[in-house]
Scaffold this motif. Structure first.
Motif, short mmCIF file in Angstrom:
data_model
loop_
_atom_site.label_atom_id
_atom_site.label_comp_id
_atom_site.label_asym_id
_atom_site.label_seq_id
_atom_site.Cartn_x
_atom_site.Cartn_y
_atom_site.Cartn_z
N THR A 137 -5.37 -6.21 -7.72
CA THR A 137 -5.00 -4.79 -7.75
C THR A 137 -3.50 -4.60 -7.87
O THR A 137 -3.02 -3.48 -7.87
N SER A 138 -2.78 -5.69 -7.91
CA SER A 138 -1.32 -5.58 -7.92
C SER A 138 -0.71 -6.63 -8.84
O SER A 138 -1.39 -7.52 -9.34
N ALA A 139 0.57 -6.50 -9.07
CA ALA A 139 1.29 -7.50 -9.86
C ALA A 139 2.69 -7.64 -9.27
O ALA A 139 3.26 -6.67 -8.75
N ASP A 140 3.22 -8.84 -9.35
CA ASP A 140 4.56 -9.10 -8.85
C ASP A 140 5.52 -9.07 -10.03
O ASP A 140 5.36 -9.84 -10.98
N ILE A 141 6.48 -8.17 -9.97
CA ILE A 141 7.42 -7.97 -11.08
C ILE A 141 8.79 -8.51 -10.67
O ILE A 141 9.24 -8.24 -9.55
N HIS A 142 9.43 -9.25 -11.55
CA HIS A 142 10.79 -9.75 -11.28
C HIS A 142 11.81 -9.01 -12.15
O HIS A 142 11.49 -8.55 -13.24
#
Lengths: 154, 154, 154, 154
Positions: free
Chosen positions: D102-107
């Protein structure tokens, strides 16, 4: 309870704060999703951190024109637990978590009027030279003020 | 056409601009009514005014640490004609309307991609001494740059 | 005394306000010239205007999801009389100057702790339909609330 | 090289980005210490993140009035490596680091015109239901778009 890297035990952590500064969410701080825009929590952290440092008698030294050093942000982070809306009154809690030679780790917690923790945060403040941009060790007076606060809130 | 105190003939006024700077409405600049918050038009005016002064070669003199003077806002106003929303691309037009001894009257116009004028504005910029806070007369180089622009856009 | 188009007699005008809302200048609201950035006075105007409307019991009607109308800014202006700096506490005075069929003219005045007027302003608020974007006449309850305030502050 | 929890090897990490969005530091984003105020990096992150999602064809679905879900910020952080000043042009790099249900890790990475990395960051975006405020699994189209980007930037 959420897993937050800088919080070992959530309820102990919540109880470890004593100082807080209150803000009310401005309409201009909301966004088209109808809630507080994520960027504004850091404005609240800065306001609360400065008010906190003022109560320790520390802020003035970095605000003077002739000061050799300023206080900068080394890093900063926020964990969003509960959406916040226009006109909510939030208590922004602040404490010194740890003190280094030239920096200190500050923790933040925002509670609404129901007592819910809406967001948490932490960040390192660093004393740097205006001339060289390098970090400068805290002098004893600052260290005592920050340490006292650190011990008091344990 | 709306009655706006600083605009005599609306279509002549629209045609009197030549310089513009483009911005895109940020999500953080919207509010819970779903549109651009009214306070942010002044952020766009400032950005466009500074870009405009940079093209005249004028901004740098007030930004230098050793400069004796800074540029301040004497007054500022905006007339909102059409709601603006997230992600709209706006051209912010800027021109010198009149020049005084120590100040200049700057006009602003925001057009969206359909060519609609969404908001208009004006405001006086004043050169003031850092020491005394009093206004300082423009020197000739500034006057020529501002006047040339003023004549060019008539 | 400065010449400000919407102020006939400056000292009478200063005395005509009764309501005020207090703010403290945030560090993030200053700019590299060392003072309050000109764009932030409008954030203070909005905050004070909303607090003022809340005391009249009026704000809630436009904030409800199911409301047919919202309150928008028709125009807005500020006259800057005195530079303001970090941490200054300002009282933002607000009053209804005149009421039209679908809009009202609101006046603003910011006083610092020494009692100096730092900036003044005015702007028209307009009730518009969410559906059509057209202005909608105030209903009687709003008119009475705004008029009472208008009379009270004369 | 600084120790940053979400960066294993700094130079590999720097090379892992492909998308960037450019911004120029506004005068209103500086503060009385003469540099970019720490709170505004998160405004840049949001602007760059949204532009990035637009290039993936993803943003529109969350902006529609009738959308069942919105995109919220789960957490967000920034490491400040180099002071930034008025008028600097920064390239804000964005990439998908990892994708959850349900989520994503963005850099994020900000480079100035000299190619110096001025600040880095990361944060989790989460898709939540407007009705329940609970997280909702990405549908396949979103997952493919985010994953493709994730693979592409490795």
């Amino acid at each position: 309870m959420p897993t937050i890297p800088y919080i070992e035990n959530f309820s102990d952590w919540v109880d470890s704060f004593s100082y807080h500064h209150s803000i009310t969410v401005r309409f201009s701080e909301t966004d088209a999703f109808g809630h507080l825009n994520n960027t504004n929590v850091f404005v609240y952290f800065e306001e609360a951190r400065i008010e906190f440092l003022k109560t320790l008698g520390l802020m003035e030294r970095w605000m003077r024109q002739e000061s050799e050093s300023i206080l900068v942000t080394g890093d900063l982070q926020c964990d969003y637990l509960k959406q916040v809306f226009f006109d909510e009154k939030l208590d922004i809690y602040v404490k010194v978590a740890t003190i280094g030679r030239t920096s200190a780790d500050i923790h933040y917690m925002a509670k609404n009027e129901e007592g819910d923790v809406c967001f948490t945060g932490r960040g390192r403040i660093v004393q740097v030279s205006k001339q060289t941009n390098r970090s400068i060790a805290w002098d004893d007076a600052v260290k005592v003020a920050l340490t006292g606060e650190s011990i008091a809130s344990k």
